[in-house]
Design a protein around this motif. Structure first.
Motif, mmCIF file in Angstrom:
data_model
loop_
_atom_site.group_PDB
_atom_site.id
_atom_site.type_symbol
_atom_site.label_atom_id
_atom_site.label_comp_id
_atom_site.label_asym_id
_atom_site.label_seq_id
_atom_site.Cartn_x
_atom_site.Cartn_y
_atom_site.Cartn_z
ATOM 1 N N GLN A 239 14.315 -31.909 -75.385
ATOM 2 C CA GLN A 239 14.899 -30.859 -76.222
ATOM 3 C C GLN A 239 14.214 -30.847 -77.587
ATOM 4 O O GLN A 239 14.078 -31.894 -78.224
ATOM 5 N N SER B 273 8.766 -20.808 -81.830
ATOM 6 C CA SER B 273 9.963 -21.243 -81.117
ATOM 7 C C SER B 273 9.774 -21.139 -79.602
ATOM 8 O O SER B 273 10.126 -22.060 -78.845
ATOM 9 N N GLN C 93 9.131 -35.761 -78.486
ATOM 10 C CA GLN C 93 9.060 -34.323 -78.748
ATOM 11 C C GLN C 93 7.788 -33.930 -79.495
ATOM 12 O O GLN C 93 7.638 -32.787 -79.915
ATOM 13 N N ASN D 78 9.591 -24.491 -77.216
ATOM 14 C CA ASN D 78 10.651 -24.670 -76.217
ATOM 15 C C ASN D 78 10.093 -24.678 -74.793
ATOM 16 O O ASN D 78 10.610 -25.391 -73.928
ATOM 17 N N ARG D 79 9.063 -23.884 -74.579
ATOM 18 C CA ARG D 79 8.464 -23.864 -73.226
ATOM 19 C C ARG D 79 7.831 -25.210 -72.898
ATOM 20 O O ARG D 79 7.991 -25.730 -71.786
ATOM 21 N N GLU E 219 14.508 -27.673 -79.627
ATOM 22 C CA GLU E 219 14.920 -26.458 -80.331
ATOM 23 C C GLU E 219 15.493 -26.763 -81.723
ATOM 24 O O GLU E 219 15.160 -26.099 -82.704
ATOM 25 N N ARG E 220 16.357 -27.776 -81.824
ATOM 26 C CA ARG E 220 16.954 -28.094 -83.131
ATOM 27 C C ARG E 220 15.885 -28.527 -84.126
ATOM 28 O O ARG E 220 15.956 -28.177 -85.305
ATOM 29 N N GLY F 15 4.498 -25.848 -81.262
ATOM 30 C CA GLY F 15 5.248 -24.726 -81.806
ATOM 31 C C GLY F 15 4.956 -24.489 -83.273
ATOM 32 O O GLY F 15 4.765 -23.344 -83.711
ATOM 33 N N LYS G 194 10.552 -27.826 -72.355
ATOM 34 C CA LYS G 194 11.205 -27.688 -71.044
ATOM 35 C C LYS G 194 10.343 -28.300 -69.946
ATOM 36 O O LYS G 194 10.859 -28.972 -69.039
ATOM 37 N N LEU H 140 12.734 -27.628 -84.105
ATOM 38 C CA LEU H 140 11.946 -26.454 -84.479
ATOM 39 C C LEU H 140 12.665 -25.610 -85.535
ATOM 40 O O LEU H 140 12.050 -25.178 -86.519
ATOM 41 N N TRP H 141 13.957 -25.406 -85.332
ATOM 42 C CA TRP H 141 14.689 -24.597 -86.306
ATOM 43 C C TRP H 141 14.810 -25.311 -87.651
ATOM 44 O O TRP H 141 14.851 -24.663 -88.707
#
Length: 274
Positions: free
Chosen positions: A29, A16, A95, A20-21, A31-32, A102, A24, A34-35
């Motif tokens: 984006q 994660s 992405q 995210n790094r 994060e969603r 990740g 950024k 990845l989760w």
């Protein structure tokens, strides 16, 4: 906390953070996504383990969602994560770098950590200590050497100890090739007898360790702790925290597959710890 959970959480945090790094830095984006991949991987790893030990979950299916027992199959989780990632990057090309970075970092740590703890699980020997049974008779722990030994450190005031005790009782009854030893930590024979009577438990090799000498020798920081020794007396596994029927069955399978263990009993064991 079980080693499998430590490795899993570490892999999730690393994947994660790295994803995210990178996202950024690239102004996107991720994060969603990845989760989503993490969720798919964890569910797949849990489902693979549960399917292998379904006989242990059938009577208590609520245990499937209690991942604190650490029952995962990382290979299934990694495979699911890679498949999900391949599907997602085809639809979210911007992405791609962040997502794949990740996922690969997390997967690499998950597999490496699991392999490392499997190949180099623990060190130590069956402690050369003498405890007493509930009648006051001295019992050296080395009495049980010569076949696999499971030493459970417990106390009647410890809720997880109480919850796992019926599981261990059934395992002791159905796995004669393994010596189960229950080392009570710091309580009197009267307290232990009262607990066993109140819970209708019948346990062999119930010993008293008033000074906590076994916990000190094994560097056990809390209760319950369960130590797994092979037939040579070598510590091959340890678990701090409550054992579920499935995670106990998995450990006993490995213990009985080690050199010097009894040849019989392994095939039927996982079906009988119920």
């Amino acid at each position: 906390m079980p080693t499998a959970l430590v490795v899993t959480f570490g892999a999730i945090m690393l994947g994660s953070a790295l994803g995210n790094r990178i996202a950024k830095a690239e102004g996107v984006q991720v994060e969603r996504l990845l989760w989503l991949v993490i969720g798919i991987a964890v569910v797949a790893a849990r489902a693979a383990f549960a399917s292998q030990y379904w006989s242990q979950y059938a009577a208590e299916p609520w245990r499937l969602i209690d991942v604190r027992d650490g029952g995962f199959r990382p290979a299934a989780g990694v495979a699911a994560a890679l498949i999900a990632s391949a599907w997602l990057v085809g639809r979210r090309p911007l992405q791609r770098k962040a997502l794949l970075s990740g996922v690969f970092a997390g997967a690499l740590l998950w597999v490496a950590g699991t392999v490392t703890f499997t190949l180099y699980p623990s060190s130590g020997r069956l402690p050369v200590l003498t405890l007493t049974d509930l009648t006051g008779k001295a019992v050296p722990l080395t009495t049980f050497a010569g076949k696999p030994v499971v030493v459970n450190l417990w106390a009647s005031w410890c809720p997880p100890c109480r919850r796992e005790m019926p599981v261990l009782e059934r395992a002791q009854r159905t796995t004669p090739g393994v010596a189960f030893v229950f080392a009570n930590q710091g309580e009197t024979a009267e307290t232990v007898n009262a607990y066993l009577k109140a819970e209708s438990l019948v346990l062999k090799n119930m010993l008293l360790d008033p000074a906590g000498s076994v916990a000190a020798a094994a560097n056990a920081p809390g209760l319950p702790t369960t130590l797994f020794f092979d037939a040579t007396g070598q510590l091959v596994d340890r678990r701090m925290g409550e054992l579920s029927p499935a995670t106990l069955a998995e450990r006993l399978e490995r213990l009985l597959a080690a050199p010097g263990a009894p040849a019989s009993g392994m095939n039927s064991m996982t079906k009988e710890i119920q």
